[in-house]
Scaffold this motif. Structure first.
Motif, PDB file in Angstrom:
ATOM      1  N   PHE A   3       4.060   4.502  22.346  1.00 27.18           N
ATOM      2  CA  PHE A   3       3.572   4.108  21.315  1.00 27.18           C
ATOM      3  C   PHE A   3       3.123   5.263  20.340  1.00 27.18           C
ATOM      4  CE2 PHE A   3       2.760  -0.242  23.173  1.00 27.18           C
ATOM      5  CZ  PHE A   3       3.177  -0.933  22.304  1.00 27.18           C
ATOM      6  N   TYR A  21      -0.908  -1.859  27.466  1.00 26.73           N
ATOM      7  CA  TYR A  21       0.430  -1.509  27.259  1.00 26.73           C
ATOM      8  C   TYR A  21       0.969  -0.348  27.308  1.00 26.73           C
ATOM      9  CZ  TYR A  21      -0.254  -6.223  25.045  1.00 26.73           C
ATOM     10  OH  TYR A  21      -0.629  -7.413  24.760  1.00 26.73           O
ATOM     11  N   GLN A  23       4.551   1.039  27.097  1.00 30.33           N
ATOM     12  CA  GLN A  23       5.292   1.266  25.889  1.00 30.33           C
ATOM     13  C   GLN A  23       5.758   0.207  24.972  1.00 30.33           C
ATOM     14  OE1 GLN A  23       8.916   2.538  28.343  1.00 30.33           O
ATOM     15  NE2 GLN A  23       9.128   0.615  29.044  1.00 30.33           N
ATOM     16  N   THR A  25       7.542  -2.890  22.972  1.00 36.87           N
ATOM     17  CA  THR A  25       8.871  -3.708  23.353  1.00 36.87           C
ATOM     18  C   THR A  25       9.865  -3.407  22.192  1.00 36.87           C
ATOM     19  OG1 THR A  25       8.083  -5.466  21.844  1.00 36.87           O
ATOM     20  CG2 THR A  25       7.274  -5.513  24.285  1.00 36.87           C
ATOM     21  N   GLN A  28       8.822  -4.033  18.768  1.00 36.49           N
ATOM     22  CA  GLN A  28       7.868  -3.424  18.323  1.00 36.49           C
ATOM     23  C   GLN A  28       8.508  -1.897  17.838  1.00 36.49           C
ATOM     24  OE1 GLN A  28       5.219  -3.516  21.411  1.00 36.49           O
ATOM     25  NE2 GLN A  28       4.624  -5.575  21.104  1.00 36.49           N
ATOM     26  N   THR A  47       9.342 -15.728  20.590  1.00 33.93           N
ATOM     27  CA  THR A  47       8.137 -15.633  21.358  1.00 33.93           C
ATOM     28  C   THR A  47       8.328 -14.881  22.635  1.00 33.93           C
ATOM     29  OG1 THR A  47       7.339 -17.869  20.182  1.00 33.93           O
ATOM     30  CG2 THR A  47       6.102 -16.942  21.975  1.00 33.93           C
ATOM     31  N   GLY A  48       7.370 -14.270  22.985  1.00 31.40           N
ATOM     32  CA  GLY A  48       7.685 -13.714  24.255  1.00 31.40           C
ATOM     33  C   GLY A  48       8.211 -12.233  24.318  1.00 31.40           C
ATOM     34  N   THR A  49       8.633 -11.946  22.971  1.00 34.69           N
ATOM     35  CA  THR A  49       9.199 -10.491  22.554  1.00 34.69           C
ATOM     36  C   THR A  49       8.104  -9.276  22.498  1.00 34.69           C
ATOM     37  OG1 THR A  49       9.849 -11.133  20.471  1.00 34.69           O
ATOM     38  CG2 THR A  49      11.311 -11.274  22.077  1.00 34.69           C
ATOM     39  N   GLY A  50       6.923 -10.011  22.166  1.00 32.11           N
ATOM     40  CA  GLY A  50       5.919  -8.992  21.726  1.00 32.11           C
ATOM     41  C   GLY A  50       6.095  -8.639  19.953  1.00 32.11           C
ATOM     42  N   LYS A  51       6.531  -9.964  19.513  1.00 31.82           N
ATOM     43  CA  LYS A  51       6.852  -9.719  18.146  1.00 31.82           C
ATOM     44  C   LYS A  51       5.469  -9.895  17.269  1.00 31.82           C
ATOM     45  CE  LYS A  51       7.336 -14.849  17.478  1.00 31.82           C
ATOM     46  NZ  LYS A  51       6.270 -15.196  16.879  1.00 31.82           N
ATOM     47  N   THR A  52       4.579 -10.429  17.795  1.00 32.78           N
ATOM     48  CA  THR A  52       3.169 -10.603  17.146  1.00 32.78           C
ATOM     49  C   THR A  52       2.596  -9.178  16.760  1.00 32.78           C
ATOM     50  OG1 THR A  52       2.929 -12.483  18.171  1.00 32.78           O
ATOM     51  CG2 THR A  52       0.973 -11.756  16.936  1.00 32.78           C
ATOM     52  N   ASP A 308       0.613 -18.913  23.843  1.00 29.14           N
ATOM     53  CA  ASP A 308       0.839 -17.856  24.316  1.00 29.14           C
ATOM     54  C   ASP A 308       0.355 -18.238  25.551  1.00 29.14           C
ATOM     55  OD1 ASP A 308       1.043 -15.106  25.192  1.00 29.14           O
ATOM     56  OD2 ASP A 308      -0.815 -14.612  23.909  1.00 29.14           O
ATOM     57  N   ASP A 310       0.512 -16.821  29.456  1.00 25.59           N
ATOM     58  CA  ASP A 310       1.053 -15.797  30.243  1.00 25.59           C
ATOM     59  C   ASP A 310       1.314 -16.168  31.648  1.00 25.59           C
ATOM     60  OD1 ASP A 310       1.169 -13.851  28.307  1.00 25.59           O
ATOM     61  OD2 ASP A 310      -0.681 -12.940  28.774  1.00 25.59           O
ATOM     62  N   ARG A 336       7.854 -14.403  31.304  1.00 28.43           N
ATOM     63  CA  ARG A 336       7.466 -13.629  30.150  1.00 28.43           C
ATOM     64  C   ARG A 336       7.049 -12.320  30.659  1.00 28.43           C
ATOM     65  NH1 ARG A 336       4.370 -17.039  26.099  1.00 28.43           N
ATOM     66  NH2 ARG A 336       4.383 -15.328  24.884  1.00 28.43           N
TER      67      ARG A 336
HETATM   68  P1  AMP Z   1       4.436 -12.262  21.333  1.00 32.82           P
HETATM   69  O1  AMP Z   1       6.036 -12.468  21.716  1.00 32.82           O
HETATM   70  O2  AMP Z   1       4.051 -11.599  20.326  1.00 32.82           O
HETATM   71  O3  AMP Z   1       4.100 -13.767  21.500  1.00 32.82           O
HETATM   72  O4  AMP Z   1       3.956 -11.578  22.801  1.00 32.82           O
HETATM   73  C1  AMP Z   1       4.192 -11.935  24.075  1.00 32.82           C
HETATM   74  C2  AMP Z   1       3.412 -11.221  24.929  1.00 32.82           C
HETATM   75  O5  AMP Z   1       3.724 -10.050  25.266  1.00 32.82           O
HETATM   76  C3  AMP Z   1       1.683 -11.371  24.793  1.00 32.82           C
HETATM   77  O6  AMP Z   1       1.268 -11.932  25.944  1.00 32.82           O
HETATM   78  C4  AMP Z   1       1.342  -9.929  24.608  1.00 32.82           C
HETATM   79  O7  AMP Z   1       0.134  -9.557  24.963  1.00 32.82           O
HETATM   80  C5  AMP Z   1       2.581  -9.280  25.453  1.00 32.82           C
HETATM   81  N1  AMP Z   1       2.743  -7.987  24.721  1.00 32.82           N
HETATM   82  C6  AMP Z   1       2.788  -7.406  23.573  1.00 32.82           C
HETATM   83  N2  AMP Z   1       3.350  -6.320  23.245  1.00 32.82           N
HETATM   84  C7  AMP Z   1       3.433  -5.737  24.699  1.00 32.82           C
HETATM   85  C8  AMP Z   1       3.899  -4.459  25.003  1.00 32.82           C
HETATM   86  N3  AMP Z   1       4.233  -3.425  24.256  1.00 32.82           N
HETATM   87  N4  AMP Z   1       3.816  -4.275  26.464  1.00 32.82           N
HETATM   88  C9  AMP Z   1       3.405  -5.582  27.090  1.00 32.82           C
HETATM   89  N5  AMP Z   1       3.252  -6.595  26.831  1.00 32.82           N
HETATM   90  C10 AMP Z   1       3.085  -6.595  25.585  1.00 32.82           C
END
Ligand code: AMP
Length: 427
Positions: A3, A21, A23, A25, A28, A47-52, A308, A310, A336
């Motif tokens: 990061f 975290y 590193q 995704t 990101q 969703t699940g890729t860490g896009k948020t 969300d 987990d 995920r």
């Molecule tokens: P999202 O796709 O934004 O819904 O994120 C999916 C999940 O991945 C969420 O539970 C986040 O907390 C987790 N997450 C986001 N970024 C990372 C990262 N860099 N490393 C590990 N988990 C992550």
């Protein structure tokens, strides 16, 4: 990649570290530098890729770079299709922004508007909103969108599916022309491309997972079964496998209610989550499911979108979705963030065409396993399900897994069904 190389400030890096975290995704590491440089982006990310975090982190960074004195104008707006997603995005915003002196808020319908008005009046840097409630505020002049610098459309495809295009257009008309736009969508229909063309300025495209490629980590399995025995098979799978946390998808709200009631009749704690439930009931169901108090959450596609949750080990398609892409979204609820998951589809003869369409979309055949005692009856004729995407919002269809089943079976009367003693999960 770490990061540290993305150009984020120390406060954000510290919040990321708190989350554990190590590193970024792929979405990101691609999106963050581009957003920081001020470009518009069109990101294909589910969703699940860490896009948020992919859009939240650089947006928070930009907001914290220059802040005005006195009452803050609203500078960043995130639009989401559902209340749940709005709440989750805002949770992320708070998590990542906890060491920054920024003010944020979330607004959505189904709850009292007055606390939202109070919050907005005090000044907010970043607002997460669903389109309907945002327009309510705009019409009451309790939100001023004229200073927005960054607009984020999250799950844009779902917003179009849900009929928000007119609301989006109305919101766009209230924003300054000069702004940065970030658009996230899991799929790229012609309508999405049209929307992107009308909003984005010279966007950089970010694509992380090949479109419509189901996660490799998710084990997928089809159990062929007669439509009237789906519920019985589901109870059996949950009980015999001792599944503790299962997300089950139905096609209709009515089907979700009925199935969750039937599971409870079978002694399995369940709750339904769909658009007809009050916000309080939806939040409570999700909380009970996350805490393990409720074992089965029965959801429609729209309600489940963006949840969300987990480490979800089991996702069950009680009925296959009419739209193949929804299958990809559904199974994206499991496996995920490095966890293993299994996605099971209970498929009756009516759904063979839907299954073929899904397999074509994900470019693989899903292994099939007949469960002993639940072998499909070859004499049952198919009544194929008509593909009408607008049924999402319409009345419940007669084609549910229980149709023709007569009185729902309970734990007590279930014992009379055939082959009970043979019921064993096939090897
Ligand atoms: P999202 O796709 O934004 O819904 O994120 C999916 C999940 O991945 C969420 O539970 C986040 O907390 C987790 N997450 C986001 N970024 C990372 C990262 N860099 N490393 C590990 N988990 C992550």
């Amino acid at each position: 990649m770490s990061f540290n190389t993305l150009g984020l400030r120390a406060e954000l890096l510290r919040a990321i570290e708190d989350q554990g975290y190590t590193q970024p995704t792929p979405v990101q590491s691609q999106a963050i530098p581009i957003v920081l440089q001020g470009h518009d982006i069109m990101a294909g990310a589910q969703t699940g890729t860490g896009k948020t975090a992919g859009f939240t982190l650089p947006t928070l960074q930009k907001l914290s770079e220059h802040q005005s004195e006195g009452k803050r104008p609203l500078r960043a707006l995130v639009l989401t299709p559902t209340r749940e997603l709005a709440a989750q995005v805002h949770d992320n915003v708070r998590t990542y922004g906890k060491y920054l002196p920024l003010k944020t808020a979330v607004i959505f319908g189904g709850v009292s508007i007055n606390p939202q008005i109070d919050k907005l009046r005090r000044g907010v840097d970043l607002l997460v909103a669903t389109p309907g409630r945002l327009l309510d505020h705009a019409s009451q002049k309790t939100v001023d969108l004229s200073k927005v610098e960054v607009l984020i459309l999250d799950e844009a495809d779902r917003m179009l599916d849900m009929g928000f295009i007119h609301d989006i257009r109305k919101v766009l008309a209230l924003l300054p022309k000069q702004r940065q736009n970030l658009m996230f969508s899991a799929t790229f229909s012609d309508d999405i491309k049209k929307l992107a063309n009308s909003i984005l300025r010279d966007p950089v495209e970010v694509a992380v997972a090949a479109r419509n490629t189901a996660s490799e980590r998710v084990e997928q399995l089809v159990h062929p079964v007669d439509r009237v025995r789906k519920r019985e098979l589901l109870s059996y799978l949950i009980g015999s496998g001792n599944w503790q946390q299962v997300l089950v998808f139905t096609r209709t709200k009515h089907g979700a209610n009925r199935l969750s009631q039937q599971l409870m009749d079978d002694g399995i704690s369940a709750a339904a989550i769909h658009g007809n439930k009050s916000q309080g009931a939806r939040t409570r169901a999700l909380k009970d499911f996350k805490s393990g108090q409720v074992r089965v959450l029965v959801a429609t596609d729209i309600a489940a979108r963006g949840l969300d949750i987990d480490q979800l080990p089991h996702v069950v398609n009680f009925e296959l979705p009419n739209i193949p892409e929804d299958y990809v979204h559904r199974i994206g609820r499991t496996g995920r963030a490095g966890n293993e998951g299994i996605a099971i589809s209970l498929v009756c003869i009516d759904e063979h065409k839907l299954l073929k369409d899904i397999e074509r979309t994900i470019k693989r055949n899903i292994p099939q396993q007949v469960i002993e005692g639940y072998e499909p009856d070859p004499s049952i004729k198919a009544e194929p399900i008509q593909k009408k995407p607008q049924q999402r919002k319409g009345k419940p269809r007669a084609h549910s897994g229980q149709r023709g089943g007569g009185k729902p079976q309970t734990a007590q009367n279930r014992g009379h069904s055939k082959n009970r003693n043979n019921r064993r999960r096939a090897a």
